[in-house]
Design a protein around this motif. Sequence first.
Motif, PDB file in Angstrom:
ATOM      1  N   VAL A   1       0.862  -1.181   0.000  1.00  0.00           N
ATOM      2  CA  VAL A   1       0.000   0.000   0.000  1.00  0.00           C
ATOM      3  C   VAL A   1       0.900   1.234   0.000  1.00  0.00           C
ATOM      4  N   ARG A   2       0.754   2.059  -1.026  1.00  0.00           N
ATOM      5  CA  ARG A   2       1.573   3.267  -1.142  1.00  0.00           C
ATOM      6  C   ARG A   2       0.761   4.467  -0.662  1.00  0.00           C
ATOM      7  N   LEU A   3       1.225   5.093   0.403  1.00  0.00           N
ATOM      8  CA  LEU A   3       0.523   6.239   0.977  1.00  0.00           C
ATOM      9  C   LEU A   3       0.768   7.499   0.159  1.00  0.00           C
ATOM     10  N   ALA A   4       0.041   8.549   0.491  1.00  0.00           N
ATOM     11  CA  ALA A   4       0.187   9.819  -0.227  1.00  0.00           C
ATOM     12  C   ALA A   4       1.589  10.397  -0.065  1.00  0.00           C
ATOM     13  N   CYS A   5       2.270  10.040   1.011  1.00  0.00           N
ATOM     14  CA  CYS A   5       3.644  10.518   1.239  1.00  0.00           C
ATOM     15  C   CYS A   5       4.659   9.679   0.470  1.00  0.00           C
ATOM     16  N   ASN A   6       4.181   8.658  -0.247  1.00  0.00           N
ATOM     17  CA  ASN A   6       4.983   7.774  -1.099  1.00  0.00           C
ATOM     18  C   ASN A   6       5.693   6.657  -0.338  1.00  0.00           C
TER      19      ASN A   6
ATOM     20  N   VAL B   1      -1.521  10.628   6.859  1.00  0.00           N
ATOM     21  CA  VAL B   1      -2.033  10.076   5.599  1.00  0.00           C
ATOM     22  C   VAL B   1      -2.528   8.639   5.724  1.00  0.00           C
ATOM     23  N   VAL B   2      -2.395   8.012   6.884  1.00  0.00           N
ATOM     24  CA  VAL B   2      -2.700   6.583   7.008  1.00  0.00           C
ATOM     25  C   VAL B   2      -4.198   6.314   6.880  1.00  0.00           C
ATOM     26  N   LEU B   3      -5.024   7.062   7.578  1.00  0.00           N
ATOM     27  CA  LEU B   3      -6.464   6.794   7.594  1.00  0.00           C
ATOM     28  C   LEU B   3      -7.118   7.065   6.246  1.00  0.00           C
ATOM     29  N   ALA B   4      -6.472   7.860   5.408  1.00  0.00           N
ATOM     30  CA  ALA B   4      -7.049   8.175   4.095  1.00  0.00           C
ATOM     31  C   ALA B   4      -6.795   7.074   3.073  1.00  0.00           C
ATOM     32  N   ALA B   5      -5.933   6.116   3.389  1.00  0.00           N
ATOM     33  CA  ALA B   5      -5.595   5.057   2.435  1.00  0.00           C
ATOM     34  C   ALA B   5      -6.757   4.085   2.283  1.00  0.00           C
ATOM     35  N   ASN B   6      -7.008   3.645   1.040  1.00  0.00           N
ATOM     36  CA  ASN B   6      -8.050   2.653   0.765  1.00  0.00           C
ATOM     37  C   ASN B   6      -7.535   1.668  -0.279  1.00  0.00           C
ATOM     38  N   SER B   7      -8.432   0.900  -0.854  1.00  0.00           N
ATOM     39  CA  SER B   7      -8.011  -0.132  -1.816  1.00  0.00           C
ATOM     40  C   SER B   7      -7.334   0.457  -3.049  1.00  0.00           C
ATOM     41  N   ASP B   8      -7.624   1.719  -3.350  1.00  0.00           N
ATOM     42  CA  ASP B   8      -6.980   2.356  -4.509  1.00  0.00           C
ATOM     43  C   ASP B   8      -5.494   2.617  -4.275  1.00  0.00           C
ATOM     44  N   ALA B   9      -5.069   2.545  -3.016  1.00  0.00           N
ATOM     45  CA  ALA B   9      -3.664   2.834  -2.694  1.00  0.00           C
ATOM     46  C   ALA B   9      -2.758   1.623  -2.889  1.00  0.00           C
ATOM     47  N   VAL B  10      -3.334   0.467  -3.208  1.00  0.00           N
ATOM     48  CA  VAL B  10      -2.506  -0.721  -3.447  1.00  0.00           C
ATOM     49  C   VAL B  10      -1.683  -0.513  -4.724  1.00  0.00           C
ATOM     50  N   ASP B  11      -0.368  -0.699  -4.609  1.00  0.00           N
ATOM     51  CA  ASP B  11       0.535  -0.535  -5.756  1.00  0.00           C
ATOM     52  C   ASP B  11       0.629  -1.875  -6.485  1.00  0.00           C
ATOM     53  N   TYR B  12      -0.198  -2.047  -7.522  1.00  0.00           N
ATOM     54  CA  TYR B  12      -0.268  -3.339  -8.205  1.00  0.00           C
ATOM     55  C   TYR B  12       0.986  -3.624  -9.043  1.00  0.00           C
ATOM     56  N   ASP B  13       1.615  -2.590  -9.555  1.00  0.00           N
ATOM     57  CA  ASP B  13       2.860  -2.816 -10.305  1.00  0.00           C
ATOM     58  C   ASP B  13       3.922  -3.419  -9.389  1.00  0.00           C
ATOM     59  N   LEU B  14       4.050  -2.850  -8.204  1.00  0.00           N
ATOM     60  CA  LEU B  14       5.015  -3.379  -7.245  1.00  0.00           C
ATOM     61  C   LEU B  14       4.595  -4.767  -6.765  1.00  0.00           C
ATOM     62  N   LYS B  15       3.292  -4.971  -6.593  1.00  0.00           N
ATOM     63  CA  LYS B  15       2.777  -6.279  -6.156  1.00  0.00           C
ATOM     64  C   LYS B  15       3.170  -7.371  -7.151  1.00  0.00           C
ATOM     65  N   HIS B  16       2.969  -7.100  -8.441  1.00  0.00           N
ATOM     66  CA  HIS B  16       3.314  -8.087  -9.463  1.00  0.00           C
ATOM     67  C   HIS B  16       4.828  -8.296  -9.551  1.00  0.00           C
TER      68      HIS B  16
END
Length: 468
Positions: free
Chosen positions: A382-387, A413-428
């Motif tokens: 999960v990539r937060l807004a702070c990167n 920035v932690v509580l604002a993270a949701n499923s859209d914050a998952v870094d799928y490129d890094l996951k793969h």
Amino acid sequence: MKFGQGYQSALDNAEFPQEWVESAISYKQLKKCIKRVRKELLSLGLDQQTMQKLWEHVATGSESQGDGSASPPLLSYKVEGDEDVTFIPKLTIALNPQDGSPVDAWLSPETREHLRHLVKKKRAMSISPPRNAIGKPQFQSLQKIAIDDDLDASSEDAGDSEDPIETVEVPLTAGSEFLGILRKELEALEKLQDREEKLLHSEITQLGHDLRELKLSHKRRSKEEVETWRKVFEIYSDAEVFVSSHESDAGARDVEQAQKHFDWFLAQLAEQRKRGEINLDNDTRATVDRFIRINTNLLRLLRFQAMNRTALSKIMKKFDKQTALHMRAALPTALERASAAALSDELARATSMTISHELVHLIPQLNDYLCPVCYGITYKPVRLACNHVYCIRCMIVMQREKQNECPLCRAPVVLAANSDAVDYDLKHFLERNFKAEVKQKQKENEQASAIDRFGEAYTKSDTKCKVM
């Protein structure tokens, strides 16, 4: 053992190729040149003690003449010439305008002023210094001049002008020979370094090409080799052979420290092979040997470079000590550039960066992809807004505990993270390169999730259900 003997002994060591030895600073030959420079100075009546006295006077600052302008210094030494011409060292000496001898270096300014008035009363003499049979200027050795305490300087007319201080330039043939040899050898060292550096970079690039092909292969054997290289590079990265990232000694290491850390790398590699943690077949062993040889050759070049750097420093120091000419202060720009290029201490840093970029970074290291909270692989990152990136399990725990600040930068920035914050490129990427670690982390996450749902008493078991 004196430095010269140790230096020559090290050069004669079989570690260095003959062409390297022939390009090295010729310490012994340059020492002989220094003796010839001393002999040349003595023929001019300029022994070491006299020269030192003259320099001591120069260090106190020049005097002002009657018109307010500065009088020339008693002594100056400069080297004329550049890349295209021969270096010509010249010694400029202030002379007594009456007898051609150097002005006394240790007389006080008041005494020197008084003497000038006395000289005016004497018969005018040629301001040119007497010459010997071969046409070289001859100088008298400095002598202390006794002054009558009863001499009254006030008897001189206040309006009388002073005789100017004359100077003469003395070309130093032996000094020109010294600089010529030094320039030739520095140029040879620069060419040698350029050639060896290009050869090293070529070998690194070729090895990198082979590792890329290995990584792209879908053969099972190739995948096993990639895992082997991952372990090798992990040890190498921990060794930090040529450049340290620790705060206490950050920066490029000297050759002795680099050798020490490289030996540690080899010892760790041998230990893991002995324990069976690293298995090398014939092909992999040959490739690893190439990598070791690259590092060994770089260490050898750094050692050769360090030896020549020390030899240059010592021979220049010896020149100044035995001749009192202050050669290092008058070193020509062209020679300084040649010295900087031939004996640069940036070689280790530059080549280390090439090894890191062309080789080590080809095989991703697990340590570069660990979650900074649980120190496990960043599963479903999960990539937060702070990167900053965390594994999804740690992110869920932080949100559950209402922790809104990023553990690394404290950004809210932690509580604002949701499923859209998952870094799928890094996951793969992680799933491709760290399959075993990802699978293990997935298993641990599933077990932790079950404990969250059913309580601490939950344990996952392979035992078959007794009811069924």
